[in-house]
Design a protein around this motif. Structure first.
Motif, PDB file in Angstrom:
ATOM      1  N   SER A  39      60.469  66.433 -35.020  1.00  0.00           N
ATOM      2  CA  SER A  39      61.890  66.707 -35.224  1.00  0.00           C
ATOM      3  C   SER A  39      62.155  68.198 -35.416  1.00  0.00           C
ATOM      4  CB  SER A  39      62.404  65.928 -36.433  1.00  0.00           C
ATOM      5  OG  SER A  39      62.333  64.539 -36.201  1.00  0.00           O
ATOM      6  N   ALA A  40      61.330  68.865 -36.199  1.00  0.00           N
ATOM      7  CA  ALA A  40      61.526  70.302 -36.447  1.00  0.00           C
ATOM      8  C   ALA A  40      61.404  71.097 -35.151  1.00  0.00           C
ATOM      9  CB  ALA A  40      60.509  70.796 -37.472  1.00  0.00           C
ATOM     10  N   GLU A  41      60.438  70.747 -34.329  1.00  0.00           N
ATOM     11  CA  GLU A  41      60.252  71.451 -33.060  1.00  0.00           C
ATOM     12  C   GLU A  41      61.451  71.265 -32.137  1.00  0.00           C
ATOM     13  OE1 GLU A  41      57.458  70.424 -29.428  1.00  0.00           O
ATOM     14  OE2 GLU A  41      56.287  71.311 -31.065  1.00  0.00           O
ATOM     15  N   GLY A  70      67.594  72.057 -29.326  1.00  0.00           N
ATOM     16  CA  GLY A  70      67.129  73.267 -28.666  1.00  0.00           C
ATOM     17  C   GLY A  70      67.154  73.080 -27.152  1.00  0.00           C
ATOM     18  N   ARG A  71      67.285  74.173 -26.446  1.00  0.00           N
ATOM     19  CA  ARG A  71      67.251  74.131 -24.974  1.00  0.00           C
ATOM     20  C   ARG A  71      65.796  74.019 -24.562  1.00  0.00           C
ATOM     21  NH1 ARG A  71      68.041  78.177 -20.483  1.00  0.00           N
ATOM     22  NH2 ARG A  71      69.220  77.032 -18.900  1.00  0.00           N
ATOM     23  N   HIS A  72      65.516  73.056 -23.658  1.00  0.00           N
ATOM     24  CA  HIS A  72      64.139  72.789 -23.256  1.00  0.00           C
ATOM     25  C   HIS A  72      64.118  72.161 -21.869  1.00  0.00           C
ATOM     26  CE1 HIS A  72      65.615  69.055 -25.039  1.00  0.00           C
ATOM     27  NE2 HIS A  72      64.732  68.422 -24.291  1.00  0.00           N
ATOM     28  N   ARG A  73      62.913  71.999 -21.350  1.00  0.00           N
ATOM     29  CA  ARG A  73      62.721  71.309 -20.080  1.00  0.00           C
ATOM     30  C   ARG A  73      61.354  70.641 -20.105  1.00  0.00           C
ATOM     31  NH1 ARG A  73      61.881  76.221 -15.707  1.00  0.00           N
ATOM     32  NH2 ARG A  73      60.143  77.247 -16.776  1.00  0.00           N
ATOM     33  N   HIS A  74      61.175  69.650 -19.227  1.00  0.00           N
ATOM     34  CA  HIS A  74      59.896  68.936 -19.159  1.00  0.00           C
ATOM     35  C   HIS A  74      59.720  68.358 -17.765  1.00  0.00           C
ATOM     36  CE1 HIS A  74      62.823  65.833 -20.253  1.00  0.00           C
ATOM     37  NE2 HIS A  74      62.975  66.440 -21.426  1.00  0.00           N
ATOM     38  N   ASN A  75      58.472  68.063 -17.434  1.00  0.00           N
ATOM     39  CA  ASN A  75      58.181  67.567 -16.086  1.00  0.00           C
ATOM     40  C   ASN A  75      58.158  66.041 -16.034  1.00  0.00           C
ATOM     41  OD1 ASN A  75      55.721  67.160 -17.397  1.00  0.00           O
ATOM     42  ND2 ASN A  75      54.512  67.632 -15.583  1.00  0.00           N
ATOM     43  N   ILE A 140      48.926  65.657 -17.806  1.00  0.00           N
ATOM     44  CA  ILE A 140      49.748  66.583 -17.023  1.00  0.00           C
ATOM     45  C   ILE A 140      51.223  66.595 -17.447  1.00  0.00           C
ATOM     46  CG2 ILE A 140      48.216  66.613 -15.032  1.00  0.00           C
ATOM     47  CD1 ILE A 140      50.057  64.568 -13.677  1.00  0.00           C
ATOM     48  N   ALA A 141      51.551  65.975 -18.593  1.00  0.00           N
ATOM     49  CA  ALA A 141      52.914  66.056 -19.105  1.00  0.00           C
ATOM     50  C   ALA A 141      53.123  67.436 -19.728  1.00  0.00           C
ATOM     51  CB  ALA A 141      53.161  64.962 -20.136  1.00  0.00           C
ATOM     52  N   LEU A 142      54.214  68.095 -19.364  1.00  0.00           N
ATOM     53  CA  LEU A 142      54.523  69.441 -19.865  1.00  0.00           C
ATOM     54  C   LEU A 142      55.914  69.472 -20.469  1.00  0.00           C
ATOM     55  CD1 LEU A 142      53.396  71.517 -16.759  1.00  0.00           C
ATOM     56  CD2 LEU A 142      52.109  71.162 -18.859  1.00  0.00           C
ATOM     57  N   ARG A 143      56.068  70.238 -21.538  1.00  0.00           N
ATOM     58  CA  ARG A 143      57.375  70.451 -22.164  1.00  0.00           C
ATOM     59  C   ARG A 143      57.428  71.908 -22.591  1.00  0.00           C
ATOM     60  NH1 ARG A 143      61.447  67.579 -25.253  1.00  0.00           N
ATOM     61  NH2 ARG A 143      62.342  69.055 -26.718  1.00  0.00           N
ATOM     62  N   GLU A 144      58.562  72.545 -22.342  1.00  0.00           N
ATOM     63  CA  GLU A 144      58.740  73.943 -22.700  1.00  0.00           C
ATOM     64  C   GLU A 144      60.042  74.107 -23.471  1.00  0.00           C
ATOM     65  OE1 GLU A 144      58.805  78.311 -20.494  1.00  0.00           O
ATOM     66  OE2 GLU A 144      59.181  76.530 -19.304  1.00  0.00           O
ATOM     67  N   GLU A 145      59.951  74.726 -24.627  1.00  0.00           N
ATOM     68  CA  GLU A 145      61.127  75.037 -25.440  1.00  0.00           C
ATOM     69  C   GLU A 145      61.554  76.471 -25.092  1.00  0.00           C
ATOM     70  OE1 GLU A 145      62.638  73.019 -27.762  1.00  0.00           O
ATOM     71  OE2 GLU A 145      61.206  71.414 -27.342  1.00  0.00           O
ATOM     72  N   GLU A 146      62.844  76.672 -24.917  1.00  0.00           N
ATOM     73  CA  GLU A 146      63.317  78.039 -24.702  1.00  0.00           C
ATOM     74  C   GLU A 146      63.193  78.795 -26.017  1.00  0.00           C
ATOM     75  OE1 GLU A 146      66.602  79.565 -21.936  1.00  0.00           O
ATOM     76  OE2 GLU A 146      67.568  79.216 -23.854  1.00  0.00           O
ATOM     77  N   MET A 147      62.533  79.915 -25.983  1.00  0.00           N
ATOM     78  CA  MET A 147      62.256  80.665 -27.206  1.00  0.00           C
ATOM     79  C   MET A 147      63.475  81.464 -27.683  1.00  0.00           C
ATOM     80  SD  MET A 147      59.378  79.496 -27.713  1.00  0.00           S
ATOM     81  CE  MET A 147      58.868  80.410 -29.144  1.00  0.00           C
ATOM     82  N   HIS A 148      64.216  82.057 -26.785  1.00  0.00           N
ATOM     83  CA  HIS A 148      65.357  82.882 -27.161  1.00  0.00           C
ATOM     84  C   HIS A 148      66.576  82.303 -26.476  1.00  0.00           C
ATOM     85  CE1 HIS A 148      62.616  85.731 -28.920  1.00  0.00           C
ATOM     86  NE2 HIS A 148      61.921  85.726 -27.804  1.00  0.00           N
ATOM     87  N   GLU A 149      67.264  81.428 -27.176  1.00  0.00           N
ATOM     88  CA  GLU A 149      68.408  80.760 -26.594  1.00  0.00           C
ATOM     89  C   GLU A 149      69.633  81.650 -26.614  1.00  0.00           C
ATOM     90  OE1 GLU A 149      69.136  76.727 -27.754  1.00  0.00           O
ATOM     91  OE2 GLU A 149      67.148  76.589 -28.604  1.00  0.00           O
TER      92      GLU A 149
END
Length: 151
Positions: A39-41, A70-75, A140-149
């Motif tokens: 949740s924190a992430e 948070g703004r993020h993306r995943h495959n 091969i699951a990937l998730r990326e959080e945008e660091m500077h929104e």
């Protein structure tokens, strides 16, 4: 867990047998504490459904009044089913307004975040994703959080 390789193709069975796991139900998911680290992430409460599905995951998410994730993306693909509240999801440069009863599709690798449009009431949703399938296909699951929104 056994790993199969190309030479094991001849071991594919001609018929299936149901393999029932020890756990078939996770009771009172929303009544339990949200997973603190997860949740924190993600910057909003998330309850993980603990069932032995190998290809799909289900989570219960919430967004506090006037809050956002948070703004993020995943495959992996995601379908959100909104159970409470009104909000919007920004997917790349598309704004999708939603309310309880709506379902929203999040495409693979698209930047997105979710927002609660109410200043007084929380939003809740059920998220279904195929991340375990990708995890079980070799991690091969990937998730990326945008660091500077940029808001």
């Amino acid at each position: 867990m056994s790993a199969y390789t190309s030479k094991d193709f001849a071991r594919v069975p001609a018929a299936l047998t149901a393999a029932l796991p020890d756990t078939l139900i996770h009771r009172n998911v929303a009544g339990q504490a949200a997973d603190a680290g997860f949740s924190a992430e993600r910057k909003h409460p998330v309850h993980l459904v603990d069932l032995p599905a190998k290809t799909l995951s289900v989570t219960l998410g919430g967004i506090v009044p006037a809050g956002r994730t948070g703004r993020h993306r995943h495959n992996y693909e995601t379908i959100l089913y909104v159970t409470k509240g009104k909000g919007r999801t920004v997917i790349e440069d598309h704004v999708v307004d939603w309310e309880a009863g709506d379902a929203v599709y999040i495409p693979v690798w698209a930047w997105h975040h979710h927002e609660n449009r109410s200043a007084t009431d929380g939003c809740e949703y059920l998220a279904c994703e195929n991340a375990p399938l990708l995890q079980n296909l070799g991690g091969i699951a990937l998730r990326e959080e945008e660091m500077h929104e940029s808001l």
